[in-house]
Motif scaffolding. Structure first.
Motif, PDB file in Angstrom:
ATOM      1  N   TRP A   1       0.861  -1.177   0.000  1.00 51.17           N
ATOM      2  CA  TRP A   1       0.000   0.000   0.000  1.00 51.17           C
ATOM      3  C   TRP A   1       0.900   1.230   0.000  1.00 51.17           C
ATOM      4  O   TRP A   1       2.131   1.121  -0.030  1.00 51.17           O
ATOM      5  CB  TRP A   1      -0.934  -0.006   1.206  1.00 51.17           C
ATOM      6  CG  TRP A   1      -0.229  -0.108   2.538  1.00 51.17           C
ATOM      7  CD1 TRP A   1       0.164   0.916   3.359  1.00 51.17           C
ATOM      8  CD2 TRP A   1       0.181  -1.316   3.208  1.00 51.17           C
ATOM      9  NE1 TRP A   1       0.793   0.437   4.485  1.00 51.17           N
ATOM     10  CE2 TRP A   1       0.814  -0.938   4.417  1.00 51.17           C
ATOM     11  CE3 TRP A   1       0.081  -2.685   2.893  1.00 51.17           C
ATOM     12  CZ2 TRP A   1       1.338  -1.866   5.304  1.00 51.17           C
ATOM     13  CZ3 TRP A   1       0.612  -3.613   3.788  1.00 51.17           C
ATOM     14  CH2 TRP A   1       1.214  -3.212   4.979  1.00 51.17           C
ATOM     15  N   PHE A   2       0.300   2.420   0.016  1.00 57.42           N
ATOM     16  CA  PHE A   2       1.064   3.661   0.029  1.00 57.42           C
ATOM     17  C   PHE A   2       0.869   4.392   1.353  1.00 57.42           C
ATOM     18  O   PHE A   2      -0.213   4.330   1.959  1.00 57.42           O
ATOM     19  CB  PHE A   2       0.648   4.574  -1.128  1.00 57.42           C
ATOM     20  CG  PHE A   2       1.326   4.245  -2.423  1.00 57.42           C
ATOM     21  CD1 PHE A   2       2.428   4.978  -2.853  1.00 57.42           C
ATOM     22  CD2 PHE A   2       0.881   3.194  -3.210  1.00 57.42           C
ATOM     23  CE1 PHE A   2       3.068   4.680  -4.046  1.00 57.42           C
ATOM     24  CE2 PHE A   2       1.506   2.882  -4.405  1.00 57.42           C
ATOM     25  CZ  PHE A   2       2.616   3.623  -4.816  1.00 57.42           C
ATOM     26  N   VAL A   3       1.922   5.094   1.783  1.00 54.82           N
ATOM     27  CA  VAL A   3       1.881   5.836   3.041  1.00 54.82           C
ATOM     28  C   VAL A   3       2.400   7.251   2.842  1.00 54.82           C
ATOM     29  O   VAL A   3       3.127   7.541   1.878  1.00 54.82           O
ATOM     30  CB  VAL A   3       2.714   5.145   4.143  1.00 54.82           C
ATOM     31  CG1 VAL A   3       2.167   3.757   4.451  1.00 54.82           C
ATOM     32  CG2 VAL A   3       4.191   5.077   3.758  1.00 54.82           C
TER      33      VAL A   3
ATOM     34  N   GLN B   1       4.224  16.091  -2.968  1.00 53.41           N
ATOM     35  CA  GLN B   1       4.347  15.805  -1.545  1.00 53.41           C
ATOM     36  C   GLN B   1       4.779  14.354  -1.363  1.00 53.41           C
ATOM     37  O   GLN B   1       4.593  13.517  -2.244  1.00 53.41           O
ATOM     38  CB  GLN B   1       3.015  16.069  -0.835  1.00 53.41           C
ATOM     39  CG  GLN B   1       2.574  17.519  -0.908  1.00 53.41           C
ATOM     40  CD  GLN B   1       1.163  17.722  -0.386  1.00 53.41           C
ATOM     41  OE1 GLN B   1       0.375  16.778  -0.299  1.00 53.41           O
ATOM     42  NE2 GLN B   1       0.837  18.960  -0.047  1.00 53.41           N
ATOM     43  N   PHE B   2       5.313  14.047  -0.193  1.00 47.90           N
ATOM     44  CA  PHE B   2       5.863  12.717   0.036  1.00 47.90           C
ATOM     45  C   PHE B   2       4.772  11.648   0.038  1.00 47.90           C
ATOM     46  O   PHE B   2       3.725  11.790   0.666  1.00 47.90           O
ATOM     47  CB  PHE B   2       6.603  12.665   1.372  1.00 47.90           C
ATOM     48  CG  PHE B   2       7.242  11.318   1.637  1.00 47.90           C
ATOM     49  CD1 PHE B   2       8.529  11.063   1.193  1.00 47.90           C
ATOM     50  CD2 PHE B   2       6.556  10.309   2.306  1.00 47.90           C
ATOM     51  CE1 PHE B   2       9.125   9.826   1.418  1.00 47.90           C
ATOM     52  CE2 PHE B   2       7.142   9.075   2.527  1.00 47.90           C
ATOM     53  CZ  PHE B   2       8.427   8.835   2.081  1.00 47.90           C
ATOM     54  N   ALA B   3       5.047  10.578  -0.666  1.00 49.73           N
ATOM     55  CA  ALA B   3       4.219   9.372  -0.648  1.00 49.73           C
ATOM     56  C   ALA B   3       5.078   8.247  -1.191  1.00 49.73           C
ATOM     57  O   ALA B   3       5.826   8.440  -2.154  1.00 49.73           O
ATOM     58  CB  ALA B   3       2.962   9.533  -1.493  1.00 49.73           C
ATOM     59  N   THR B   4       4.979   7.092  -0.581  1.00 50.36           N
ATOM     60  CA  THR B   4       5.761   5.962  -1.090  1.00 50.36           C
ATOM     61  C   THR B   4       5.027   4.655  -0.895  1.00 50.36           C
ATOM     62  O   THR B   4       4.239   4.494   0.050  1.00 50.36           O
ATOM     63  CB  THR B   4       7.141   5.872  -0.413  1.00 50.36           C
ATOM     64  OG1 THR B   4       7.906   4.832  -1.050  1.00 50.36           O
ATOM     65  CG2 THR B   4       7.028   5.534   1.070  1.00 50.36           C
ATOM     66  N   PHE B   5       5.298   3.750  -1.798  1.00 45.76           N
ATOM     67  CA  PHE B   5       4.810   2.374  -1.669  1.00 45.76           C
ATOM     68  C   PHE B   5       5.577   1.674  -0.554  1.00 45.76           C
ATOM     69  O   PHE B   5       6.789   1.876  -0.398  1.00 45.76           O
ATOM     70  CB  PHE B   5       5.013   1.627  -2.978  1.00 45.76           C
ATOM     71  CG  PHE B   5       4.678   0.162  -2.896  1.00 45.76           C
ATOM     72  CD1 PHE B   5       3.372  -0.271  -3.049  1.00 45.76           C
ATOM     73  CD2 PHE B   5       5.668  -0.783  -2.637  1.00 45.76           C
ATOM     74  CE1 PHE B   5       3.060  -1.623  -2.958  1.00 45.76           C
ATOM     75  CE2 PHE B   5       5.364  -2.125  -2.555  1.00 45.76           C
ATOM     76  CZ  PHE B   5       4.057  -2.550  -2.712  1.00 45.76           C
ATOM     77  N   VAL B   6       4.866   0.855   0.216  1.00 51.60           N
ATOM     78  CA  VAL B   6       5.500  -0.036   1.186  1.00 51.60           C
ATOM     79  C   VAL B   6       4.875  -1.415   1.034  1.00 51.60           C
ATOM     80  O   VAL B   6       3.673  -1.532   0.794  1.00 51.60           O
ATOM     81  CB  VAL B   6       5.343   0.456   2.644  1.00 51.60           C
ATOM     82  CG1 VAL B   6       6.058   1.791   2.854  1.00 51.60           C
ATOM     83  CG2 VAL B   6       3.871   0.568   3.040  1.00 51.60           C
ATOM     84  N   SER B   7       5.661  -2.442   1.131  1.00 51.19           N
ATOM     85  CA  SER B   7       5.137  -3.806   1.050  1.00 51.19           C
ATOM     86  C   SER B   7       4.893  -4.351   2.449  1.00 51.19           C
ATOM     87  O   SER B   7       5.390  -3.811   3.449  1.00 51.19           O
ATOM     88  CB  SER B   7       6.112  -4.720   0.302  1.00 51.19           C
ATOM     89  OG  SER B   7       7.212  -5.056   1.132  1.00 51.19           O
TER      90      SER B   7
END
Length: 268
Positions: free
Chosen positions: A164-166, A186-192
């Motif tokens: 998902w993304f955080v 703005q900051f957003a990144t995928f995390v598994s």
């Protein structure tokens, strides 16, 4: 009912506004999204064969959905060449693809499995297609969003990537929140599910390819109108002001046809 979909209409930034005018142009004037109530047959078979209730466990909707995601994702092999021949419901798709690496399925059907499994254990969920701008880009993606009452928001889960993304604080994001953050840099990144989440900046660098992939596909959205067992093939399209979806779909079909003809292949 339709109230659950209001965040699609009202929370986009003005620069990328998704409007009710665009929605009403999709052929469902005056209609709302809705959820199927009768999951008794599916839930009974799922409890017996897949143990969904036990897999989901206890906790918030997001916590329970994450457990289902992490269980299902590695057990469903991906195949971009899957031809959608199996009925699009979780029971049929699980029977065909669950722990069968030689019988992969695509993101459209993986997200259907996760959406129905979430619904079966009492988590509101919907399947959403994220679509690129260019009519010459045929690579779109399909994911699941679940509604978490504790967070009072939708959260995107991707069964194709088990993640998902955080935001910068580790808070999970909806698709529109993610779209807004990309639009405003703005900051957003995928995390598994398996990532350590103590250094999000490092994860952003590690997952840059996925971040970029989602960014280019978040131009417009396609949302199932019916969220329940099976696929009624009714969609809401959420498109930015000024974007001519019909014209772009025609251009896309003409482009794909020309490619087939150049390769000497039959359009059929």
């Amino acid at each position: 009912g339709g109230a659950a979909f209001c965040d699609f209409v009202d929370s986009a930034p003005a620069a990328l506004k998704v409007t009710r005018r665009n929605v009403s142009a999709c052929g469902f004037e005056g209609r709302s999204a809705f959820y199927g109530k009768d999951f008794s047959a599916f839930l009974g078979r799922a409890r017996e064969k897949y143990g969904l209730v036990k897999l989901a466990g206890k906790g918030s909707a997001f916590q329970r959905a994450k457990r289902l995601l992490h269980h299902l994702a590695p057990r469903l092999t991906h195949s971009s060449y899957y031809d959608n021949h199996v009925p699009c419901d979780a029971l049929s798709l699980l029977e065909y693809s669950y722990e069968r690496p030689d019988q992969g399925i695509n993101c459209l059907n993986k997200s259907k499995i996760l959406t129905e499994c979430c619904l079966a254990v009492g988590i509101y969920a919907r399947r959403v297609g994220i679509m690129p701008c260019s009519p010459y880009d045929n690579d779109n993606h399909v994911v699941t969003e679940i509604y978490d009452p504790d967070l009072a928001k939708w959260v995107m889960l991707d069964p194709s990537t088990d993640g998902w993304f955080v935001d910068e604080n580790g808070g999970p994001l909806s698709l529109l929140e993610l779209r807004e953050r990309f639009a405003h840099r703005q900051f957003a990144t995928f995390v598994s599910s398996t990532d350590r989440k103590d250094n999000l900046s490092r994860l952003s660098d590690k997952n840059m390819e996925l971040n970029t992939y989602f960014c280019k596909n978040l131009f417009w959205l396609s949302v199932d109108r019916y969220n329940g067992f099976g696929d009624r093939k009714e969609r809401f399209f959420f498109i930015p002001d000024g974007y001519d979806l019909e014209r772009n779909q025609i251009a896309s079909l003409e482009y794909r046809l020309s490619v087939l003809l150049e390769q000497g292949l039959s359009p059929e």
